[in-house]
Structures are given as C-alpha cells and as structure tokens.
Scaffold this motif. Structure first.
Motif, short mmCIF file in Angstrom:
data_model
loop_
_atom_site.label_atom_id
_atom_site.label_comp_id
_atom_site.label_asym_id
_atom_site.label_seq_id
_atom_site.Cartn_x
_atom_site.Cartn_y
_atom_site.Cartn_z
N PRO A 194 109.06 145.95 34.13
CA PRO A 194 109.95 145.34 34.36
C PRO A 194 110.38 145.46 35.88
CG PRO A 194 111.56 145.15 32.49
CD PRO A 194 110.04 146.06 32.37
N GLY A 195 109.29 144.66 37.25
CA GLY A 195 109.60 145.32 38.53
C GLY A 195 107.74 145.58 38.73
N TYR A 242 109.43 139.49 42.00
CA TYR A 242 110.46 140.17 41.04
C TYR A 242 109.33 139.57 39.81
CZ TYR A 242 111.93 135.45 39.14
OH TYR A 242 112.08 134.26 38.29
N PRO A 280 110.90 140.17 35.60
CA PRO A 280 111.89 140.37 34.62
C PRO A 280 111.59 140.70 33.08
CG PRO A 280 111.61 138.25 34.52
CD PRO A 280 110.57 138.55 35.43
N THR A 292 113.16 143.37 39.40
CA THR A 292 113.81 143.10 38.80
C THR A 292 114.37 141.57 38.51
OG1 THR A 292 115.22 144.18 37.88
CG2 THR A 292 113.37 145.61 38.12
#
Length: 264
Positions: free
Chosen positions: A27-28, A51, A53, A82
């Motif tokens: 994530p990110g 972002y 997630p 995220t």
C-alpha cells in the motif's frame, strides 16, 4: 521447479506473471516493472496527491478527491499515500446523494428530533432523528442535536415533572416535595376531625331539645260558696226608696208614688 501441467499457486501478496509468482507492491506504492528470471518486481512510492490503499500490481496510483467548496464540501481528513481525502458537507447541509459530490441545505429538525452529525457524514439524506428516551430537543434547528435530560439526583433534587422528547425534566427540592405530600394528608385529617366534631355537636344538641312530659300539680276544683238563690219567677225584685231618710221597700215595676201628706 515448475513443470507444465502443474497448477501454480501464489500467495495473496503475489500475482502470476509469465508462469511465475511476482510480488505485489505494498500500500502507498505502484508497480514500475514486473519480475523476471533475474529480479523481483520493482515498485515506487505514489506521487503527491495520489494514493494506493492495498497490495497491488497496478502501475498507477489513484488521485485524491478534491473537496469542492462551491459544492458545499469541506475537507474532513487530508489524504496521504495510503488513504484518500475525506470530504464532508458544511454544517447545516448534507449530501444530495450517495456519491456526495454536492450538498443541499438541511431542513430544520422538528421539536422532539435532533440533528445527527454522523448521518450527514455517512452521506445520509436525512440527518434528523427522533430523540431517544432520556434526551430532548425543544427547538427547531438545522444543527442542534438532542440533549440529555437534567439529572436531578446530581443536584440533590428530586423529579417534579418527567421529561419528554421535547421537554427537559423539572426538578424540585426534597423539602418542597415532602410538603407537597404532607399538606394534602394534613388537610384530609383536619377535615375528618372537623366532620366528627360537627356530627357530635349536632347529635348532642338534638338530644337536649327532645320535650319531656312535665307533671304539673292539678288545681283543686273551684268550690262555689255562694248558693244560688232560688227565686220565684212570680216574685218581683224589691227596690228600696228613701222616705224621710228611711228606706222603704217597693216592688220593681210599680211607680214610686208618695202621698203628698207623707212628703209633708
């Protein structure tokens, strides 16, 4: 080694690419290049304003939502690598639909109902809710929530009037409450005593007024000491006439005549 015909199974954080398991980006991050025989998957951090997630094999991050002030939206939580930006409607407004791209003005919550901020945040179209037991709202407002009843016990008081969904509890002191109970009881007792006294007085007075038979001495019969004189009906009454100073008997009805000689 993997042989043709064998089922290839990868973990949930991997994906299949050219008959081999490649790692997903965390994530990110976003995927830059897939794995090969010599190196693993290559990932890169999401650029600003974007972002990702979850674990992904995507090569692009999603852009953050923009809270449009002209649509009545304000930023509730800023986005990062995220998480997306969270928008909400300004106070006194709520989402026009489930997507919450625009906001509309709240209708005032009526008496007995209060504004529930969580409903507006959850993009509900009706942010008003009836006040639950123990709470009240005595105003018509677009932003005023239901308030809890006043606690009489915490103030050392007792409940005089119970609250409703549109009115608060009314408290009073213990002393006043005691008087409100004692006064009616005392009045009832006094009324009963007065009634008993009146009843006794009336019955006692009525007994005194009952007539009693009084034996009075009988008077002796009157004795007539005078004997009635029997008179002969033929006997005339006699009148007396003076002659020379001497009374002279004369029968009643006869003229009184005296001779002149007698007079002389």
């Amino acid at each position: 080694c993997w042989e043709p015909g064998d089922a290839l199974t990868c973990s949930d954080k991997q994906y299949i690419y050219k008959a081999r398991c490649c790692n997903r980006c965390q994530p990110g991050e976003k995927l830059v290049s897939e794995c090969n025989t010599t190196e693993d998957s290559v990932c890169a951090r999401c650029e600003s304003g974007h972002y990702q997630p979850s674990w992904t094999k995507e090569k692009h991050c999603a852009p953050h939502d923009i809270c449009e002030g002209n649509a009545g939206l304000v930023e509730k939580m800023q986005g990062n690598a995220t998480h997306n930006t969270v928008c909400q409607c300004r106070a006194g407004t709520h989402c026009s639909d489930i997507s919450c791209q625009t906001c509309v003005e709240n209708q005032p919550c009526q008496l007995g109902s209060g504004f529930v901020a969580a409903k507006a945040m959850d993009r509900m179209s009706s942010p008003c809710e009836p006040c639950a037991e123990g709470t009240f709202s005595n105003v018509s407002s677009k932003t005023e929530p239901c308030h809890p009843w006043t606690s009489c016990e915490e103030k050392g008081l007792v409940v005089k009037v119970k609250g409703t969904n549109s009115s608060d509890v009314i408290c009073e002191s213990n002393r006043r409450s005691s008087l409100s109970v004692l006064i009616p009881i005392t009045a009832a007792v006094v009324t009963c005593l007065v009634g008993v006294c009146i009843y006794c007085l009336v019955h006692t007075d009525s007994r005194r007024r009952v007539p009693k038979e009084v034996s009075l001495p009988r008077a002796p019969p009157a004795v007539d000491t005078q004997q009635p004189m029997e008179q002969d009906e033929n006997v005339l009454p006699v009148q007396e006439t003076l002659l020379r100073g001497q009374p002279v008997a004369q029968e009643d009805g006869k003229e009184s005549r005296i001779s002149e000689q007698e007079v002389l």
